[in-house]
Enzyme design. Sequence first.
Site, PDB file in Angstrom:
ATOM      1  N   ASP A   1      -8.441  -5.916  -5.411  1.00 60.06           N
ATOM      2  CA  ASP A   1      -8.177  -4.723  -4.810  1.00 60.06           C
ATOM      3  C   ASP A   1      -8.822  -3.515  -5.260  1.00 60.06           C
ATOM      4  O   ASP A   1      -8.716  -3.249  -6.764  1.00 60.06           O
ATOM      5  CB  ASP A   1      -6.691  -4.420  -4.780  1.00 60.06           C
ATOM      6  CG  ASP A   1      -6.339  -3.230  -3.780  1.00 60.06           C
ATOM      7  OD1 ASP A   1      -7.084  -2.117  -3.389  1.00 60.06           O
ATOM      8  OD2 ASP A   1      -5.164  -3.279  -3.279  1.00 60.06           O
TER       9      ASP A   1
ATOM     10  N   SER B   1       0.747  -1.052  -0.046  1.00 60.56           N
ATOM     11  CA  SER B   1      -0.075  -0.020   0.249  1.00 60.56           C
ATOM     12  C   SER B   1       0.887   1.332  -0.040  1.00 60.56           C
ATOM     13  O   SER B   1       1.726   1.290  -0.927  1.00 60.56           O
ATOM     14  CB  SER B   1      -0.860   0.059   1.156  1.00 60.56           C
ATOM     15  OG  SER B   1      -2.021   0.808   0.876  1.00 60.56           O
TER      16      SER B   1
ATOM     17  N   HIS C   1      -8.186  -4.901  -0.810  1.00 62.00           N
ATOM     18  CA  HIS C   1      -7.126  -4.415  -0.221  1.00 62.00           C
ATOM     19  C   HIS C   1      -6.529  -4.815   1.110  1.00 62.00           C
ATOM     20  O   HIS C   1      -5.580  -4.804   1.409  1.00 62.00           O
ATOM     21  CB  HIS C   1      -7.181  -2.711  -0.452  1.00 62.00           C
ATOM     22  CG  HIS C   1      -6.054  -2.039  -0.013  1.00 62.00           C
ATOM     23  ND1 HIS C   1      -4.633  -2.089  -0.955  1.00 62.00           N
ATOM     24  CD2 HIS C   1      -5.609  -1.364   1.037  1.00 62.00           C
ATOM     25  CE1 HIS C   1      -3.878  -1.316  -0.514  1.00 62.00           C
ATOM     26  NE2 HIS C   1      -4.342  -0.794   0.688  1.00 62.00           N
TER      27      HIS C   1
END
Length: 349
Positions: free
Chosen positions: A296, A142, A325
């Site tokens: 995601d 991320s 995610h």
Amino acid sequence: MLDNSFYTAEVQGPYETASIGRLELEEGGVIEDCWLAYATAGTLNEDKSNAILIPTWYSGTHQTWFQQYIGTDHALDPSKYFIISINQIGNGLSVSPANTADDSISMSKFPNVRIGDDVVAQDRLLRQEFGITELFAVVGGSMGAQQTYEWIVRFPDQVHRAAPIAGTAKNTPHDFIFTQTLNETVEADPGFNGGEYSSHEEVADGLRRQSHLWAAMGFSTEFWKQEAWRRLGLESKESVLADFLDPLFMSMDPNTLLNNAWKWQHGDVSRHTGGDLAAALGRVKAKTFVMPISEDMFFPVRDCAAEQALIPGSELRVIEDIAGHLGLFNVSENYIPQIDKNLKELFES
């Protein structure tokens, strides 16, 4: 300075801190005493060639990496590598709005920090504390993936391998809008008081709203349809909020989240090449495995694949996971085995 037990070793796991001195920021601000929190596992070898750096993600610390990804039964094996996770500036453990002793940058006055500022600070810490000038690998998820990309573009000769997981080199318009919405959840709470609250508990409603937004977008539609939350030991979709996400986000510092969100919004390695993303990623020398998560909704495979195609010698390794995610938290049984398989292959390259 505010007291918040969430940002302690008792909650986040053991860590150390080191001051790297004065840090001039890309946006023009200054942190006169920039100190970073970091955690290590393993032993640095004599020629310092086995160091793996793990940057942290939005709202997170080193904790999840040490709990879920690092161990002798994983690719991130401390019996082979010296693993150091450095908490990003403004994340609540490293110098942040609520923990700095410098009143000129405390709370709402904390300056905007860019991904590049973090990478410069991390490089300085590695050299100062350990004498590390090159990295065996950088692995990040991320916002940690954003920092990974920054490392291999800014310092192409210093990183030999890279694994950006569930993140992009240049933030997308969708993610910019999403992070703006994250900000609005806390800024709209009267208790936020323009960032000058006296306790994060005064912003409980805003933090709860942020939790609910993460429930809607952080987990995929398939996660909810297939009731994948049962693997977490939860009894209902409502308990995902009440027993997992609400307690997590309502423990956090609002200004810390805002600082992270601004940084996320403005992540862009093409700043090094006048806005030319292909030129920026074309500078990469590290062997790179780009690892998007299949479901995601923030960093979809097609966005990650488009960037991967610009990185010389790189490979696209899609992680199949319905969690979306937040699969980064090791929600699905098949998640970590895929990560380990790819990392082991990368590390052997």
